[in-house]
Motif scaffolding. Sequence first.
Motif, PDB file in Angstrom:
ATOM      1  N   ALA A  67      54.990  32.102 127.908  1.00 46.10           N
ATOM      2  CA  ALA A  67      54.177  31.088 128.586  1.00 46.10           C
ATOM      3  C   ALA A  67      55.055  29.936 129.073  1.00 46.10           C
ATOM      4  N   ARG A  68      56.038  29.556 128.256  1.00 45.45           N
ATOM      5  CA  ARG A  68      56.968  28.503 128.686  1.00 45.45           C
ATOM      6  C   ARG A  68      57.723  28.925 129.936  1.00 45.45           C
ATOM      7  N   TYR A  75      59.265  28.472 135.402  1.00 44.63           N
ATOM      8  CA  TYR A  75      59.831  29.199 136.545  1.00 44.63           C
ATOM      9  C   TYR A  75      58.793  29.694 137.545  1.00 44.63           C
ATOM     10  N   GLY A  76      57.568  29.858 137.111  1.00 43.66           N
ATOM     11  CA  GLY A  76      56.528  30.384 137.994  1.00 43.66           C
ATOM     12  C   GLY A  76      55.414  29.385 138.185  1.00 43.66           C
ATOM     13  N   SER A  77      54.201  29.878 138.280  1.00 48.59           N
ATOM     14  CA  SER A  77      53.031  29.022 138.504  1.00 48.59           C
ATOM     15  C   SER A  77      52.211  28.852 137.220  1.00 48.59           C
ATOM     16  N   ASN A  92      55.017  34.514 141.088  1.00 45.37           N
ATOM     17  CA  ASN A  92      55.292  33.296 141.857  1.00 45.37           C
ATOM     18  C   ASN A  92      56.577  32.578 141.448  1.00 45.37           C
ATOM     19  N   ILE A  93      57.635  33.334 141.230  1.00 44.21           N
ATOM     20  CA  ILE A  93      58.936  32.749 140.916  1.00 44.21           C
ATOM     21  C   ILE A  93      59.716  32.622 142.219  1.00 44.21           C
ATOM     22  N   ARG A 114      68.797  34.444 132.796  1.00 41.84           N
ATOM     23  CA  ARG A 114      69.729  34.028 131.737  1.00 41.84           C
ATOM     24  C   ARG A 114      69.014  33.560 130.470  1.00 41.84           C
ATOM     25  N   GLU A 115      67.693  33.479 130.508  1.00 44.33           N
ATOM     26  CA  GLU A 115      66.928  33.046 129.334  1.00 44.33           C
ATOM     27  C   GLU A 115      67.139  34.043 128.191  1.00 44.33           C
TER      28      GLU A 115
END
Length: 144
Positions: free
Chosen positions: A5-6, A11-13, A28-29, A39-40
């Motif tokens: 979720a983070r 990064y997205g919407s 939506n990234i 890289r996460e």
Amino acid sequence: MDELARLADEYGSGELRLTVEQNIVIPNIENSMLEKLLREPILKDRFLPEPPILMKGLVACTGNQFCGQAIIETKARAMKVTEEVERLVSVSRPVRMHWTGCPNTCGQGPGGGYRVHGDLVPVVVDILVSHFGAVPREREEGED
């Protein structure tokens, strides 16, 4: 899920989607953010964007941990068997393995609950080699 979720927020919407194949989609990234997202740490060790072929085709119902009708624990067992099989054989084409813990077929596999006795890994390896063109890893390495 909190970490996913983070990532969706950062990064997205802020949206996560789950597919029937049990994949997670972060829509939506922006293209400019994709490299940083990849890289996460969670995408390097837990949720691989490009998992191995067998893991990619793995589907399991919730199993007896979350379903009163399931006869067996499916998710951890499916992961363990698949990881062990991937160490033993190389598969070059998509293979779908479905794990269902009861006759309701929530894992989208054939109906019926099955009790497996003994080691399932050699059985799966034999099926993959005999019917799906898998190559034992020791033979693959020896051919180099």
